[in-house]
Design a protein around this motif. Structure first.
Motif, PDB file in Angstrom:
ATOM      1  N   MET A   1       0.849  -1.057   0.086  1.00 38.35           N
ATOM      2  CA  MET A   1      -0.059   0.103  -0.086  1.00 38.35           C
ATOM      3  C   MET A   1       0.771   1.479   0.020  1.00 38.35           C
ATOM      4  O   MET A   1       1.659   1.222   0.822  1.00 38.35           O
ATOM      5  CB  MET A   1      -0.800   0.152   1.205  1.00 38.35           C
ATOM      6  N   LYS A   2       0.630   2.215  -0.692  1.00 36.71           N
ATOM      7  CA  LYS A   2       1.020   3.369  -1.031  1.00 36.71           C
ATOM      8  C   LYS A   2       0.409   4.576  -0.184  1.00 36.71           C
ATOM      9  O   LYS A   2      -1.017   4.963  -0.824  1.00 36.71           O
ATOM     10  CB  LYS A   2       1.442   3.833  -2.199  1.00 36.71           C
ATOM     11  N   LEU A   3       0.516   4.876   1.130  1.00 38.80           N
ATOM     12  CA  LEU A   3      -0.323   5.867   1.855  1.00 38.80           C
ATOM     13  C   LEU A   3       0.229   7.177   2.034  1.00 38.80           C
ATOM     14  O   LEU A   3       1.589   7.230   2.587  1.00 38.80           O
ATOM     15  CB  LEU A   3      -0.431   5.129   3.322  1.00 38.80           C
ATOM     16  N   ILE A   4      -0.431   8.127   1.709  1.00 39.14           N
ATOM     17  CA  ILE A   4      -0.145   9.636   1.775  1.00 39.14           C
ATOM     18  C   ILE A   4      -1.088  10.055   2.927  1.00 39.14           C
ATOM     19  O   ILE A   4      -2.421   9.974   2.492  1.00 39.14           O
ATOM     20  CB  ILE A   4      -0.186  10.402   0.398  1.00 39.14           C
ATOM     21  N   ILE A   5      -0.464  10.803   3.837  1.00 42.57           N
ATOM     22  CA  ILE A   5      -1.380  11.443   4.855  1.00 42.57           C
ATOM     23  C   ILE A   5      -1.208  12.924   4.508  1.00 42.57           C
ATOM     24  O   ILE A   5      -0.148  13.562   4.706  1.00 42.57           O
ATOM     25  CB  ILE A   5      -0.739  10.957   6.245  1.00 42.57           C
ATOM     26  N   LEU A   6      -2.538  13.637   4.439  1.00 43.84           N
ATOM     27  CA  LEU A   6      -2.519  14.798   4.414  1.00 43.84           C
ATOM     28  C   LEU A   6      -2.926  15.687   5.390  1.00 43.84           C
ATOM     29  O   LEU A   6      -4.087  15.361   6.042  1.00 43.84           O
ATOM     30  CB  LEU A   6      -3.347  15.200   3.189  1.00 43.84           C
ATOM     31  N   ASP A   7      -2.258  16.825   5.667  1.00 42.07           N
ATOM     32  CA  ASP A   7      -2.878  17.718   6.465  1.00 42.07           C
ATOM     33  C   ASP A   7      -4.295  18.417   5.772  1.00 42.07           C
ATOM     34  O   ASP A   7      -3.964  18.277   4.434  1.00 42.07           O
ATOM     35  CB  ASP A   7      -2.012  18.986   6.828  1.00 42.07           C
ATOM     36  N   ARG A   8      -5.163  19.041   6.358  1.00 45.36           N
ATOM     37  CA  ARG A   8      -6.024  19.489   5.450  1.00 45.36           C
ATOM     38  C   ARG A   8      -5.922  20.966   5.245  1.00 45.36           C
ATOM     39  O   ARG A   8      -5.796  21.612   4.228  1.00 45.36           O
ATOM     40  CB  ARG A   8      -7.477  19.407   6.564  1.00 45.36           C
ATOM     41  N   ASP A   9      -6.256  21.748   6.339  1.00 46.78           N
ATOM     42  CA  ASP A   9      -6.371  23.259   6.273  1.00 46.78           C
ATOM     43  C   ASP A   9      -4.875  23.902   5.777  1.00 46.78           C
ATOM     44  O   ASP A   9      -3.758  23.483   6.698  1.00 46.78           O
ATOM     45  CB  ASP A   9      -6.575  24.031   7.472  1.00 46.78           C
ATOM     46  N   GLY A  10      -4.719  24.397   4.810  1.00 43.20           N
ATOM     47  CA  GLY A  10      -3.764  24.886   4.144  1.00 43.20           C
ATOM     48  C   GLY A  10      -2.944  24.125   3.260  1.00 43.20           C
ATOM     49  O   GLY A  10      -2.054  24.505   2.284  1.00 43.20           O
ATOM     50  N   VAL A  11      -3.455  22.686   3.100  1.00 45.36           N
ATOM     51  CA  VAL A  11      -2.893  21.835   2.070  1.00 45.36           C
ATOM     52  C   VAL A  11      -3.943  21.721   1.123  1.00 45.36           C
ATOM     53  O   VAL A  11      -3.579  21.415  -0.286  1.00 45.36           O
ATOM     54  CB  VAL A  11      -2.264  20.485   2.823  1.00 45.36           C
ATOM     55  N   ILE A  12      -5.031  21.025   1.512  1.00 44.36           N
ATOM     56  CA  ILE A  12      -6.194  20.899   0.783  1.00 44.36           C
ATOM     57  C   ILE A  12      -7.182  21.714   0.525  1.00 44.36           C
ATOM     58  O   ILE A  12      -7.505  22.224  -0.547  1.00 44.36           O
ATOM     59  CB  ILE A  12      -7.125  19.346   1.180  1.00 44.36           C
ATOM     60  N   ASN A  13      -7.360  22.811   1.497  1.00 49.80           N
ATOM     61  CA  ASN A  13      -8.305  23.834   1.310  1.00 49.80           C
ATOM     62  C   ASN A  13      -7.694  25.130   2.025  1.00 49.80           C
ATOM     63  O   ASN A  13      -6.577  25.049   2.525  1.00 49.80           O
ATOM     64  CB  ASN A  13      -9.684  23.595   2.041  1.00 49.80           C
ATOM     65  N   GLU A  14      -8.025  26.142   1.481  1.00 51.86           N
ATOM     66  CA  GLU A  14      -7.746  27.314   2.121  1.00 51.86           C
ATOM     67  C   GLU A  14      -7.560  27.242   3.732  1.00 51.86           C
ATOM     68  O   GLU A  14      -8.675  26.988   4.283  1.00 51.86           O
ATOM     69  CB  GLU A  14      -8.531  28.794   1.621  1.00 51.86           C
ATOM     70  N   ASP A  15      -6.776  28.128   4.328  1.00 52.17           N
ATOM     71  CA  ASP A  15      -6.712  28.215   5.602  1.00 52.17           C
ATOM     72  C   ASP A  15      -7.076  29.697   6.231  1.00 52.17           C
ATOM     73  O   ASP A  15      -7.014  30.484   5.355  1.00 52.17           O
ATOM     74  CB  ASP A  15      -5.177  27.843   6.137  1.00 52.17           C
ATOM     75  N   SER A  16      -7.093  29.485   7.601  1.00 52.75           N
ATOM     76  CA  SER A  16      -7.512  30.962   7.885  1.00 52.75           C
ATOM     77  C   SER A  16      -7.215  30.853   9.616  1.00 52.75           C
ATOM     78  O   SER A  16      -7.387  30.093  10.268  1.00 52.75           O
ATOM     79  CB  SER A  16      -9.339  31.239   7.961  1.00 52.75           C
ATOM     80  N   ASP A  17      -6.557  32.054  10.082  1.00 53.85           N
ATOM     81  CA  ASP A  17      -6.192  32.218  11.415  1.00 53.85           C
ATOM     82  C   ASP A  17      -7.327  32.210  12.212  1.00 53.85           C
ATOM     83  O   ASP A  17      -7.388  32.092  13.394  1.00 53.85           O
ATOM     84  CB  ASP A  17      -5.016  33.302  11.591  1.00 53.85           C
ATOM     85  N   ALA A  18      -8.549  32.597  11.556  1.00 51.75           N
ATOM     86  CA  ALA A  18      -9.722  32.814  12.454  1.00 51.75           C
ATOM     87  C   ALA A  18     -10.391  31.223  12.246  1.00 51.75           C
ATOM     88  O   ALA A  18     -11.839  31.403  12.571  1.00 51.75           O
ATOM     89  CB  ALA A  18     -10.534  33.756  11.750  1.00 51.75           C
ATOM     90  N   PHE A  19     -10.004  30.308  11.732  1.00 54.33           N
ATOM     91  CA  PHE A  19     -10.769  28.921  11.709  1.00 54.33           C
ATOM     92  C   PHE A  19     -11.528  29.051  10.501  1.00 54.33           C
ATOM     93  O   PHE A  19     -12.096  29.745  10.166  1.00 54.33           O
ATOM     94  CB  PHE A  19     -11.259  28.568  13.196  1.00 54.33           C
ATOM     95  N   ILE A  20     -11.567  27.692   9.940  1.00 50.77           N
ATOM     96  CA  ILE A  20     -12.761  27.461   8.878  1.00 50.77           C
ATOM     97  C   ILE A  20     -13.799  26.649   9.867  1.00 50.77           C
ATOM     98  O   ILE A  20     -13.675  25.722  10.329  1.00 50.77           O
ATOM     99  CB  ILE A  20     -12.159  26.287   7.993  1.00 50.77           C
ATOM    100  N   LYS A  21     -14.872  27.722   9.864  1.00 48.90           N
ATOM    101  CA  LYS A  21     -16.039  27.273  10.754  1.00 48.90           C
ATOM    102  C   LYS A  21     -17.218  26.678  10.108  1.00 48.90           C
ATOM    103  O   LYS A  21     -18.306  26.369  11.072  1.00 48.90           O
ATOM    104  CB  LYS A  21     -16.319  28.780  11.626  1.00 48.90           C
ATOM    105  N   SER A  22     -17.363  26.851   8.935  1.00 50.85           N
ATOM    106  CA  SER A  22     -18.573  26.306   8.032  1.00 50.85           C
ATOM    107  C   SER A  22     -18.243  25.699   6.899  1.00 50.85           C
ATOM    108  O   SER A  22     -17.016  25.813   6.387  1.00 50.85           O
ATOM    109  CB  SER A  22     -19.394  27.556   7.961  1.00 50.85           C
ATOM    110  N   VAL A  23     -19.421  25.177   6.356  1.00 48.21           N
ATOM    111  CA  VAL A  23     -19.181  24.583   4.979  1.00 48.21           C
ATOM    112  C   VAL A  23     -18.850  25.223   4.027  1.00 48.21           C
ATOM    113  O   VAL A  23     -18.040  25.078   3.027  1.00 48.21           O
ATOM    114  CB  VAL A  23     -20.479  23.587   4.772  1.00 48.21           C
ATOM    115  N   GLU A  24     -19.591  26.478   3.979  1.00 47.78           N
ATOM    116  CA  GLU A  24     -19.229  27.722   3.136  1.00 47.78           C
ATOM    117  C   GLU A  24     -17.787  28.218   3.012  1.00 47.78           C
ATOM    118  O   GLU A  24     -17.311  28.636   2.241  1.00 47.78           O
ATOM    119  CB  GLU A  24     -20.147  28.775   3.438  1.00 47.78           C
ATOM    120  N   GLU A  25     -17.102  28.023   4.252  1.00 47.64           N
ATOM    121  CA  GLU A  25     -15.748  28.765   4.232  1.00 47.64           C
ATOM    122  C   GLU A  25     -14.720  27.605   4.016  1.00 47.64           C
ATOM    123  O   GLU A  25     -13.561  28.086   3.819  1.00 47.64           O
ATOM    124  CB  GLU A  25     -15.721  29.050   5.708  1.00 47.64           C
TER     125      GLU A  25
END
Length: 181
Positions: A1-25
């Protein structure tokens, strides 16, 4: 198996110092979903390890986090891909849990889920704590400049030999070649 572990905020989706708090964000970084689909189609199993202290802070609920992840899976499905496992830490740093990066709990949980030696995995992240969690289990590590990546690189605490890429798509192009799937 070739497994890649991704961080989410900042790697997959836009990040925010105010947190990603909703589906829309929750907004994918341009090219990230396509990159994940290319990795998936090339035979990589994708997992996510993400600190989500916004839950403990009361900014959003577990149900909202699950809705964000459902959005991710839905968007990936449109590209013929999926994330096989998502681990998240809902705790604050002062909770002293074992799952919050830089501690290795989520990395170990993912490795156990797939019955794989964590040293045989690759972690892609944008912060020092992503690298620290990967290093704690002997996993390979790739740093991206998106999210907190530039700030992390500027502080000079990452080892000099860590591979650095502009974003997840740039890394995927390097790994698989710059073709479109």
């Amino acid at each position: 198996m070739k497994l890649i572990i991704l961080d989410r905020d900042g790697v997959i989706n836009e990040d925010s110092d105010a947190f990603i708090k909703s589906v829309e964000e929750w907004i994918p970084i341009p090219g990230s979903l396509e990159a994940m689909a290319r990795l998936y189609k090339a035979g990589y199993t994708l997992a996510i390890a993400t600190n989500q202290s916004g839950i403990a802070r009361g900014y959003y609920t577990v149900a909202t986090l699950e809705a964000m992840h459902a959005k991710l899976q839905h968007l990936l499905a449109a590209h013929g891909a999926e994330v096989a496992y998502i681990a998240y830490c809902p705790h604050l740093g002062e909770d002293h849990c074992e799952c919050r990066k830089p501690k290795p709990g989520m990395m170990l949980s993912i490795a156990q889920h797939f019955d794989i030696d964590p040293t045989q995995t690759l972690v892609i992240g944008d912060s020092l704590r992503d690298w620290q969690a990967a290093a704690a289990v002997g996993a390979g590590y790739v740093q991206v400049r998106t999210g907190k990546g530039e700030r992390t690189l500027a502080d000079g605490k990452l080892p000099a030999d860590i591979p650095v890429f502009d974003n997840l798509a740039d890394y995927t192009d390097s790994l698989l070649g710059a073709y479109t799937a």
